[in-house]
Design a protein around this motif. Structure first.
Motif, mmCIF file in Angstrom:
data_model
loop_
_atom_site.group_PDB
_atom_site.id
_atom_site.type_symbol
_atom_site.label_atom_id
_atom_site.label_comp_id
_atom_site.label_asym_id
_atom_site.label_seq_id
_atom_site.Cartn_x
_atom_site.Cartn_y
_atom_site.Cartn_z
ATOM 1 N N UNK A 24 -80.240 -12.995 -8.503
ATOM 2 C CA UNK A 24 -79.977 -13.531 -7.133
ATOM 3 C C UNK A 24 -81.204 -13.094 -6.499
ATOM 4 N N UNK A 25 -81.767 -14.191 -5.773
ATOM 5 C CA UNK A 25 -82.795 -13.801 -4.708
ATOM 6 C C UNK A 25 -82.726 -14.279 -3.245
ATOM 7 N N UNK A 26 -82.805 -12.993 -2.579
ATOM 8 C CA UNK A 26 -82.424 -13.175 -1.046
ATOM 9 C C UNK A 26 -83.295 -13.829 -0.349
ATOM 10 N N UNK A 27 -82.824 -14.464 0.673
ATOM 11 C CA UNK A 27 -83.907 -15.298 1.759
ATOM 12 C C UNK A 27 -85.155 -14.546 1.839
ATOM 13 N N UNK A 28 -86.214 -15.257 1.898
ATOM 14 C CA UNK A 28 -87.453 -14.494 2.320
ATOM 15 C C UNK A 28 -88.115 -13.508 1.116
ATOM 16 N N UNK A 29 -87.521 -13.367 0.122
ATOM 17 C CA UNK A 29 -88.091 -12.557 -1.045
ATOM 18 C C UNK A 29 -89.011 -13.600 -1.911
ATOM 19 N N UNK A 30 -90.065 -12.705 -2.726
ATOM 20 C CA UNK A 30 -91.045 -13.382 -3.333
ATOM 21 C C UNK A 30 -90.375 -13.660 -4.866
ATOM 22 N N UNK A 31 -90.815 -14.866 -5.267
ATOM 23 C CA UNK A 31 -90.629 -15.204 -6.703
ATOM 24 C C UNK A 31 -91.871 -15.454 -7.344
ATOM 25 N N UNK A 32 -91.776 -14.911 -8.620
ATOM 26 C CA UNK A 32 -92.789 -15.370 -9.586
ATOM 27 C C UNK A 32 -93.076 -16.794 -9.961
ATOM 28 N N UNK A 33 -94.418 -17.241 -9.640
ATOM 29 C CA UNK A 33 -94.604 -18.684 -9.792
ATOM 30 C C UNK A 33 -94.939 -18.862 -11.313
ATOM 31 N N UNK A 34 -95.272 -18.021 -11.969
ATOM 32 C CA UNK A 34 -95.492 -18.119 -13.565
ATOM 33 C C UNK A 34 -95.181 -16.728 -14.029
ATOM 34 N N UNK A 35 -95.377 -16.497 -15.368
ATOM 35 C CA UNK A 35 -95.126 -15.331 -15.912
ATOM 36 C C UNK A 35 -96.035 -14.256 -15.516
ATOM 37 N N UNK A 36 -96.035 -12.972 -15.316
ATOM 38 C CA UNK A 36 -97.014 -12.052 -14.743
ATOM 39 C C UNK A 36 -97.057 -10.938 -15.762
ATOM 40 N N UNK A 37 -98.100 -10.171 -15.911
ATOM 41 C CA UNK A 37 -98.255 -9.215 -16.961
ATOM 42 C C UNK A 37 -98.365 -7.901 -15.946
ATOM 43 N N UNK A 38 -97.983 -6.812 -16.305
ATOM 44 C CA UNK A 38 -98.232 -5.560 -15.692
ATOM 45 C C UNK A 38 -99.538 -5.468 -15.419
ATOM 46 N N UNK A 39 -99.972 -5.055 -14.238
ATOM 47 C CA UNK A 39 -101.242 -4.758 -13.966
ATOM 48 C C UNK A 39 -102.205 -5.904 -13.086
ATOM 49 N N UNK A 40 -101.180 -7.304 -13.321
ATOM 50 C CA UNK A 40 -101.887 -8.415 -12.603
ATOM 51 C C UNK A 40 -101.705 -8.159 -11.047
ATOM 52 N N UNK A 41 -102.582 -8.748 -10.445
ATOM 53 C CA UNK A 41 -102.472 -8.727 -9.005
ATOM 54 C C UNK A 41 -101.696 -9.868 -8.393
ATOM 55 N N UNK A 42 -100.829 -9.968 -7.071
ATOM 56 C CA UNK A 42 -99.929 -10.885 -6.567
ATOM 57 C C UNK A 42 -100.739 -11.139 -5.557
ATOM 58 N N UNK A 43 -100.669 -12.776 -5.605
ATOM 59 C CA UNK A 43 -101.388 -13.629 -4.254
ATOM 60 C C UNK A 43 -100.276 -14.051 -3.514
ATOM 61 N N UNK A 44 -100.418 -13.829 -2.075
ATOM 62 C CA UNK A 44 -99.573 -14.346 -0.911
ATOM 63 C C UNK A 44 -100.635 -14.698 -0.061
#
Length: 108
Positions: free
Chosen positions: A45-65
């Motif tokens: 479940x994902x609450x309102x306003x939370x972030x969702x991975x657009x693609x698979x991400x590996x540990x250590x990758x930077x997240x862009x918003x």
């Protein structure tokens, strides 16, 4: 007669280069949707306003918003999974860290 106005997407992309999306409403675990044209079943479940991975991400990758780095993934994340403090560490603000006092200028 079909409604000519398409429904608002359940996930919002803030900038084209972002690798996370924002939930525009609460989303249920097991809900099926599309991310960039690919079918995805939400693992949680994902609450309102939370972030969702657009693609698979590996540990250590930077997240862009908003096209800017907001943090680093601390564990591998599947496409469609929630990004939050359990798998994302802020690059700017301590997340329940022992150095939080030094961040706010306390000498205690």
């Amino acid at each position: 007669m079909p409604d000519p106005t398409p429904a608002a997407p359940r996930l919002l992309l803030m900038a084209p280069e972002d690798n996370c999306l924002i939930a525009r409403l609460p989303l249920a675990a097991g809900e099926a949707l599309e991310i960039d044209g690919a079918p995805v079943t939400l693992p949680e479940a994902i609450p309102l306003g939370y972030k969702v991975a657009r693609r698979a991400l590996k540990a250590g990758e930077k997240v862009l918003r908003y096209g800017a780095i907001i943090g680093t993934v601390s564990a591998d994340v599947a496409r469609g999974a929630m990004l939050h403090t359990h798998n994302l560490v802020s690059d700017y603000i301590p997340t329940l860290a022992s150095d939080a006092h030094s961040f706010i200028g306390s000498t205690h």
